[in-house]
Motif scaffolding. Sequence first.
Motif, PDB file in Angstrom:
ATOM      1  N   GLY A 178       0.844  -1.182   0.000  1.00  0.00           N
ATOM      2  CA  GLY A 178       0.000   0.000   0.000  1.00  0.00           C
ATOM      3  C   GLY A 178       0.882   1.236   0.000  1.00  0.00           C
ATOM      4  N   GLY A 179       0.490   2.281   0.708  1.00  0.00           N
ATOM      5  CA  GLY A 179      -0.463   2.375   1.780  1.00  0.00           C
ATOM      6  C   GLY A 179      -0.537   1.111   2.614  1.00  0.00           C
ATOM      7  N   GLU A 180      -1.721   0.896   3.182  1.00  0.00           N
ATOM      8  CA  GLU A 180      -1.992  -0.344   3.910  1.00  0.00           C
ATOM      9  C   GLU A 180      -2.911  -1.203   3.048  1.00  0.00           C
ATOM     10  N   PRO A 181      -2.397  -2.287   2.457  1.00  0.00           N
ATOM     11  CA  PRO A 181      -3.186  -3.057   1.489  1.00  0.00           C
ATOM     12  C   PRO A 181      -4.472  -3.643   2.048  1.00  0.00           C
ATOM     13  N   LEU A 182      -4.509  -3.936   3.341  1.00  0.00           N
ATOM     14  CA  LEU A 182      -5.692  -4.586   3.888  1.00  0.00           C
ATOM     15  C   LEU A 182      -6.879  -3.636   4.045  1.00  0.00           C
ATOM     16  N   VAL A 183      -6.689  -2.340   3.789  1.00  0.00           N
ATOM     17  CA  VAL A 183      -7.850  -1.451   3.785  1.00  0.00           C
ATOM     18  C   VAL A 183      -8.585  -1.513   2.448  1.00  0.00           C
ATOM     19  N   ARG A 184      -7.979  -2.123   1.435  1.00  0.00           N
ATOM     20  CA  ARG A 184      -8.651  -2.286   0.136  1.00  0.00           C
ATOM     21  C   ARG A 184      -9.674  -3.400   0.254  1.00  0.00           C
ATOM     22  N   ARG A 185     -10.896  -3.110  -0.127  1.00  0.00           N
ATOM     23  CA  ARG A 185     -11.994  -4.065   0.039  1.00  0.00           C
ATOM     24  C   ARG A 185     -11.741  -5.344  -0.757  1.00  0.00           C
ATOM     25  N   ILE A 196      -2.649  -4.323  11.549  1.00  0.00           N
ATOM     26  CA  ILE A 196      -3.773  -3.966  12.405  1.00  0.00           C
ATOM     27  C   ILE A 196      -5.067  -4.675  12.007  1.00  0.00           C
ATOM     28  N   LEU A 197      -5.209  -5.067  10.737  1.00  0.00           N
ATOM     29  CA  LEU A 197      -6.428  -5.734  10.283  1.00  0.00           C
ATOM     30  C   LEU A 197      -6.267  -7.249  10.152  1.00  0.00           C
ATOM     31  N   LEU A 198      -5.122  -7.768  10.554  1.00  0.00           N
ATOM     32  CA  LEU A 198      -4.911  -9.218  10.453  1.00  0.00           C
ATOM     33  C   LEU A 198      -5.847 -10.042  11.330  1.00  0.00           C
ATOM     34  N   PRO A 199      -6.261  -9.568  12.512  1.00  0.00           N
ATOM     35  CA  PRO A 199      -7.198 -10.399  13.280  1.00  0.00           C
ATOM     36  C   PRO A 199      -8.456 -10.760  12.489  1.00  0.00           C
ATOM     37  N   GLN A 200      -8.934  -9.839  11.640  1.00  0.00           N
ATOM     38  CA  GLN A 200     -10.128 -10.123  10.844  1.00  0.00           C
ATOM     39  C   GLN A 200      -9.809 -10.853   9.545  1.00  0.00           C
ATOM     40  N   GLN A 201      -8.607 -10.686   9.008  1.00  0.00           N
ATOM     41  CA  GLN A 201      -8.356 -11.125   7.643  1.00  0.00           C
ATOM     42  C   GLN A 201      -7.347 -12.268   7.487  1.00  0.00           C
ATOM     43  N   ALA A 202      -6.673 -12.670   8.546  1.00  0.00           N
ATOM     44  CA  ALA A 202      -5.648 -13.711   8.428  1.00  0.00           C
ATOM     45  C   ALA A 202      -6.210 -14.990   7.814  1.00  0.00           C
ATOM     46  N   LYS A 203      -7.372 -15.421   8.269  1.00  0.00           N
ATOM     47  CA  LYS A 203      -7.973 -16.670   7.781  1.00  0.00           C
ATOM     48  C   LYS A 203      -8.261 -16.578   6.282  1.00  0.00           C
ATOM     49  N   ALA A 204      -8.883 -15.487   5.850  1.00  0.00           N
ATOM     50  CA  ALA A 204      -9.233 -15.332   4.437  1.00  0.00           C
ATOM     51  C   ALA A 204      -7.988 -15.258   3.559  1.00  0.00           C
ATOM     52  N   VAL A 237      -1.863  -4.890  16.668  1.00  0.00           N
ATOM     53  CA  VAL A 237      -0.872  -5.450  15.750  1.00  0.00           C
ATOM     54  C   VAL A 237      -0.344  -6.778  16.291  1.00  0.00           C
ATOM     55  N   LEU A 238      -0.061  -6.827  17.583  1.00  0.00           N
ATOM     56  CA  LEU A 238       0.423  -8.069  18.187  1.00  0.00           C
ATOM     57  C   LEU A 238      -0.648  -9.158  18.127  1.00  0.00           C
ATOM     58  N   GLU A 239      -1.895  -8.763  18.275  1.00  0.00           N
ATOM     59  CA  GLU A 239      -3.004  -9.715  18.127  1.00  0.00           C
ATOM     60  C   GLU A 239      -3.047 -10.256  16.700  1.00  0.00           C
ATOM     61  N   GLY A 240      -2.786  -9.384  15.723  1.00  0.00           N
ATOM     62  CA  GLY A 240      -2.759  -9.824  14.335  1.00  0.00           C
ATOM     63  C   GLY A 240      -1.651 -10.815  14.064  1.00  0.00           C
ATOM     64  N   LEU A 241      -0.480 -10.577  14.638  1.00  0.00           N
ATOM     65  CA  LEU A 241       0.629 -11.522  14.497  1.00  0.00           C
ATOM     66  C   LEU A 241       0.261 -12.875  15.104  1.00  0.00           C
ATOM     67  N   ASP A 242      -0.363 -12.849  16.265  1.00  0.00           N
ATOM     68  CA  ASP A 242      -0.780 -14.100  16.899  1.00  0.00           C
ATOM     69  C   ASP A 242      -1.812 -14.832  16.042  1.00  0.00           C
ATOM     70  N   LEU A 274      -1.893 -15.060  12.884  1.00  0.00           N
ATOM     71  CA  LEU A 274      -1.230 -15.768  11.792  1.00  0.00           C
ATOM     72  C   LEU A 274      -0.733 -17.149  12.206  1.00  0.00           C
ATOM     73  N   ALA A 275      -0.527 -17.351  13.497  1.00  0.00           N
ATOM     74  CA  ALA A 275       0.022 -18.630  13.980  1.00  0.00           C
ATOM     75  C   ALA A 275      -0.875 -19.812  13.630  1.00  0.00           C
ATOM     76  N   ALA A 276      -2.149 -19.534  13.431  1.00  0.00           N
ATOM     77  CA  ALA A 276      -3.098 -20.614  13.113  1.00  0.00           C
ATOM     78  C   ALA A 276      -2.996 -21.064  11.666  1.00  0.00           C
ATOM     79  N   TYR A 277      -2.169 -20.372  10.857  1.00  0.00           N
ATOM     80  CA  TYR A 277      -2.127 -20.660   9.417  1.00  0.00           C
ATOM     81  C   TYR A 277      -0.673 -20.851   8.979  1.00  0.00           C
ATOM     82  N   PRO A 278      -0.127 -22.040   9.223  1.00  0.00           N
ATOM     83  CA  PRO A 278       1.287 -22.305   8.907  1.00  0.00           C
ATOM     84  C   PRO A 278       1.615 -22.235   7.425  1.00  0.00           C
TER      85      PRO A 278
END
Length: 331
Positions: free
Chosen positions: A69-76, A101-109, A142-147, A149-153
């Motif tokens: 980006g910018g911050e790419p995860l703000v792009r819909r 900052i948006l990884l908690p919502q988007q890491a899985k997708a 941000v730290l929550e977002g990093l955590d 990602l741990a679910a998706y090796p």
Amino acid sequence: MEPLVDSYGRRIKSMRISVTDKCNFRCTYCMPAEGLPWLKKAEILSYEELMRISRVAVSMGIEQIRLTGGEPLVRRDLPELVHQLHELEGLRSLSLTTNGILLPQQAKALAEAGLTRINVSLDTLLHEKFTQVTRRDQLDRVLEGLDALAAYPSIHPIKINAVAMRNFSEAEVLDFVRFARDKAYAMRWIEFMPLDADQIWRKEDILTGGEIKAIIEAAYGPLVPITSGDPSETARRYTFSDNIGEVGFINPVSEPFCAQCDRIRITADGQLRTCLFATEETDLRSVVRSDADDVELARVIRQAVWHKELKHYIGDKRFKRANRSMSMIGG
């Protein structure tokens, strides 16, 4: 198609695509507190247009794509673009740079869409300093977002990128080393570059990779080099004597790697930049929005790459600042 090669014989294999100029942080080394004039929606490339450019580029030998980006995860619906890129035959690596900052919502997708690598920008582990540098009190998020990602090796490695700034970064070097070793992150320090919108960059503010390496080795002993065999790799990579963890130093100012550069960049508004510090751009948006076919698009890309700059000239009297800040270019 014939591979992309510039006039200095460098083969171009990596492309960074900025999907937006917008960001939800206001990092002091990147943009003013009030932000910047954002691009209008009509100026930004659609996913269909980005895919067309990407397909042609991959057919010409681009092997790695990084979304920025910018911050790419703000792009819909960014995971949808990730999915489409993941399906491109010939693409070997698909990665993303984010502030996290948006990884908690988007890491899985993102993982399900096929993202294979990620870089998370994080300059400090201290709340007060984080708020100071980003102008946002969001370190815990941000730290929550990093955590998350741990679910998706399948997204591996997870890299932490810290901009190295004198009188800001030194005190936390070892804290970052311990953090990265404990979490199995690959730690990267990037030398502060003159890409700030306020143009307050000074060479004296750079904390070099060599200085950071010396701090680490004073505590951990000699670092052990990691060699990938890829001469275009930007980071000088090391592990520790116990083989736990990885650190790396990206030193574009103190140790330029221009001679091996294999990268081009596409801005959110469709301008091809052959160097981070380019003063000229090639308009691909007008090409993809015209009646031009893919052969013509490839010709325009090839011609732009042929004129890729020899080097960035930082520290040289010939140096000229880029005509955009980092958030407008794409990291």
